[in-house]
Design a protein around this motif. Structure first.
Motif: not given
Length: 190
Positions: A80-82, A139-141, A169-170
């Motif tokens: 779920e993270q970038h 989490p905050e790209p 994400p992913g």
């Protein structure tokens, strides 16, 4: 060293983070328990307890995890993270001793800068023909991109050769270049 890193988004949309770790010192029965917390993207606040034995360290980690859960903090899964890719253009196709030194210095600088701001973790590095890729999960790209630019400038690590791209994400394949702007071509990892 074990680490717990958790996040919570406030009602106004601000992302907060908390992390704790227990680290035992080489050759010593005692270690250090550290709690780091703050608003993502800003320098965090840190408290530490020194001379903690392993049993007390485990108890402190468990209490920290329990308090985070009570306060609504949770881990953000990697999926779920970038992806944020910091990329250096290299003078050679394979990478030289100088390029290895650049990689080591950049990873060290970026790791510390992002960690103390809750902005993500360096996951890996690789050399592609004429490129050094530093792969970061964040989490905050947008804030991570700004922080990486600041960090590289402050560390005097050849800012002019740096490009940064962000992937959903992913999805580390479909990257959108965020630095320098406007993009001069298609950002690619290979």
């Amino acid at each position: 060293m074990s680490i717990i890193r958790q996040y919570r988004r406030d009602e106004d949309g601000t992302l907060q983070f908390r992390e704790a770790w227990f680290e035992e010192f080489d050759g010593d029965a005692l270690g250090e328990f550290v709690v780091n917390h703050g608003t993502v993207g800003h320098q965090s606040k840190t408290q530490q307890a020194k001379d903690v034995d392993a049993e007390a360290g485990a108890a402190l980690m468990a209490a920290f995890a329990e308090q985070c859960a009570e306060d609504g903090f949770a881990e953000i899964p990697a999926g779920e993270q970038h992806w944020v890719i910091a990329q250096y253009a290299l003078k050679s196709a394979a990478g030289t001793g100088r390029d290895n030194y650049l990689r080591d210095q950049a990873v060290e600088a970026i790791t510390g800068h992002l960690a103390w701001r809750g902005l993500g973790t360096v996951e890996s590095t690789d050399f592609a023909p004429g490129r050094l890729n530093i792969r970061i999960l964040s989490p905050e790209p947008a804030k991570a991109v700004s922080a990486i630019k600041t960090c590289i400038r402050e560390a005097k690590l050849d800012y002019t050769k740096l490009s940064i791209a962000v992937g959903a994400p992913g999805d580390v394949e479909n990257l959108k270049q965020k630095h320098p702007m406007p993009p001069t071509g298609r950002f690619t990892l290979a």
